[in-house]
Scaffold this motif. Structure first.
Motif, mmCIF file in Angstrom:
data_model
loop_
_atom_site.group_PDB
_atom_site.id
_atom_site.type_symbol
_atom_site.label_atom_id
_atom_site.label_comp_id
_atom_site.label_asym_id
_atom_site.label_seq_id
_atom_site.Cartn_x
_atom_site.Cartn_y
_atom_site.Cartn_z
ATOM 1 N N ALA A 19 62.178 47.533 -78.045
ATOM 2 C CA ALA A 19 61.198 48.013 -79.027
ATOM 3 C C ALA A 19 60.221 49.019 -78.427
ATOM 4 N N ARG A 20 59.879 48.859 -77.157
ATOM 5 C CA ARG A 20 58.912 49.750 -76.510
ATOM 6 C C ARG A 20 59.411 51.190 -76.423
ATOM 7 N N VAL A 21 60.718 51.395 -76.322
ATOM 8 C CA VAL A 21 61.260 52.741 -76.113
ATOM 9 C C VAL A 21 61.993 53.299 -77.334
ATOM 10 N N LYS A 22 62.305 52.459 -78.282
ATOM 11 C CA LYS A 22 63.182 52.831 -79.394
ATOM 12 C C LYS A 22 62.699 54.066 -80.160
ATOM 13 N N GLU A 23 61.447 54.068 -80.577
ATOM 14 C CA GLU A 23 60.932 55.185 -81.367
ATOM 15 C C GLU A 23 60.850 56.467 -80.543
ATOM 16 N N GLU A 24 60.435 56.363 -79.299
ATOM 17 C CA GLU A 24 60.359 57.556 -78.454
ATOM 18 C C GLU A 24 61.740 58.136 -78.188
ATOM 19 N N LEU A 25 62.745 57.277 -78.052
ATOM 20 C CA LEU A 25 64.119 57.768 -77.899
ATOM 21 C C LEU A 25 64.545 58.557 -79.136
ATOM 22 N N ASP A 36 62.159 61.930 -79.161
ATOM 23 C CA ASP A 36 62.318 62.850 -78.030
ATOM 24 C C ASP A 36 63.425 62.332 -77.109
ATOM 25 N N PRO A 37 64.672 62.411 -77.562
ATOM 26 C CA PRO A 37 65.757 61.817 -76.777
ATOM 27 C C PRO A 37 66.065 62.616 -75.513
ATOM 28 N N PRO A 38 66.227 61.918 -74.387
ATOM 29 C CA PRO A 38 66.717 62.583 -73.189
ATOM 30 C C PRO A 38 68.231 62.773 -73.335
ATOM 31 N N GLN A 39 68.819 63.485 -72.418
ATOM 32 C CA GLN A 39 70.279 63.572 -72.417
ATOM 33 C C GLN A 39 70.884 62.367 -71.690
ATOM 34 N N ILE A 40 70.135 61.872 -70.690
ATOM 35 C CA ILE A 40 70.569 60.687 -69.946
ATOM 36 C C ILE A 40 69.441 59.661 -70.013
ATOM 37 N N PHE A 41 69.759 58.453 -70.483
ATOM 38 C CA PHE A 41 68.795 57.350 -70.536
ATOM 39 C C PHE A 41 69.290 56.263 -69.593
ATOM 40 N N ILE A 42 68.461 55.939 -68.599
ATOM 41 C CA ILE A 42 68.852 55.010 -67.532
ATOM 42 C C ILE A 42 67.940 53.794 -67.554
ATOM 43 N N CYS A 43 68.547 52.620 -67.457
ATOM 44 C CA CYS A 43 67.760 51.409 -67.283
ATOM 45 C C CYS A 43 68.531 50.434 -66.405
ATOM 46 N N GLY A 44 67.867 49.365 -66.026
ATOM 47 C CA GLY A 44 68.465 48.310 -65.215
ATOM 48 C C GLY A 44 68.284 46.997 -65.942
ATOM 49 N N HIS A 45 67.789 46.013 -65.252
ATOM 50 C CA HIS A 45 67.342 44.716 -65.771
ATOM 51 C C HIS A 45 68.461 43.721 -66.079
ATOM 52 N N SER A 46 69.517 44.138 -66.734
ATOM 53 C CA SER A 46 70.537 43.191 -67.204
ATOM 54 C C SER A 46 71.484 42.720 -66.102
ATOM 55 N N HIS A 47 71.554 43.443 -64.989
ATOM 56 C CA HIS A 47 72.520 43.183 -63.919
ATOM 57 C C HIS A 47 73.956 43.436 -64.398
ATOM 58 N N ILE A 48 74.109 44.084 -65.542
ATOM 59 C CA ILE A 48 75.426 44.381 -66.112
ATOM 60 C C ILE A 48 75.622 45.887 -66.127
ATOM 61 N N LEU A 49 76.599 46.368 -65.383
ATOM 62 C CA LEU A 49 76.888 47.791 -65.363
ATOM 63 C C LEU A 49 77.384 48.222 -66.739
ATOM 64 N N LYS A 50 76.798 49.310 -67.245
ATOM 65 C CA LYS A 50 77.201 49.800 -68.554
ATOM 66 C C LYS A 50 77.052 51.315 -68.589
ATOM 67 N N VAL A 51 78.091 51.988 -69.050
ATOM 68 C CA VAL A 51 78.069 53.423 -69.305
ATOM 69 C C VAL A 51 78.504 53.578 -70.753
ATOM 70 N N GLN A 52 77.612 54.115 -71.584
ATOM 71 C CA GLN A 52 77.906 54.178 -73.007
ATOM 72 C C GLN A 52 77.238 55.408 -73.611
ATOM 73 N N PHE A 53 77.970 56.117 -74.451
ATOM 74 C CA PHE A 53 77.393 57.275 -75.141
ATOM 75 C C PHE A 53 76.889 56.844 -76.508
ATOM 76 N N ASP A 54 75.638 57.153 -76.787
ATOM 77 C CA ASP A 54 75.032 56.869 -78.080
ATOM 78 C C ASP A 54 75.213 58.105 -78.962
#
Length: 169
Positions: A92-98, A101-119
């Motif tokens: 929720a903290r990033v949803k509206e800003e995405l 003003d969307p970046p071309q690459i959005f990177i996060c961690g936290h889940s410990h689950i590797l994920k590469v996905q195109f929105d």
């Protein structure tokens, strides 16, 4: 062209396996849960570092690194944050800003689950490198590496290696 090593969730672990890949990169990006500040201090001795703090990080990491790191690399707009979610389930903290003003690459961690996905709806490449450290439920340590050249990401690779005891720097 820049060669990027992307890691997250080291949880105080920095060892020769990680450093081998650090030395092959032009820059290292860390998506939070650094743990001991010795992790980022060690990386900075080898290569330039861009990082954010994560939810387990203490006062030292929070004083040195922001919660969000937005920048341009080789013509690509990048946003790194620790807790960001993923396409269809953004935090929720990033949803509206995405959306605004969307970046071309959005990177996060936290889940410990590797994920590469195109929105497709926002035109964002979402990257989560999983966990490079030995703390957590993950069975395999993971990182991502790729190149950015004139506004294009290329040669994206998943790096996997088994969990084992860390070696101090």
């Amino acid at each position: 062209m820049k060669k990027i090593l992307l890691l997250s969730d080291t949880h105080s672990c920095i060892d020769d396996t990680i450093l081998k890949y650090v030395d092959q990169a032009d820059e290292v990006w860390h998506a939070g849960d650094i743990g001991a500040i010795a992790v980022t201090d060690t990386i900075k001795k080898h290569k330039p570092l861009r990082a954010v703090f994560g939810n387990i990080d203490g006062i030292e990491a929070r004083a040195e690194f922001p919660e969000d790191n937005r920048f341009v690399c080789e013509g690509m707009r990048v946003w790194i944050t620790h807790i960001g979610g993923y396409p269809g389930k953004y935090n929720a903290r990033v949803k509206e800003e995405l959306r605004l003003d969307p970046p071309q690459i959005f990177i996060c961690g936290h889940s410990h689950i590797l994920k590469v996905q195109f929105d497709k709806s926002l035109g964002i490449l979402h990257l989560n490198p999983g966990a490079a450290g030995i703390s957590g439920f993950h069975q395999v340590r993971t990182m991502l590496r790729f190149e950015i050249d004139h506004g294009k990401i290329q040669n994206l690779e998943i790096i996997e290696f088994p969990k084992h005891k860390k070696t101090e720097p």
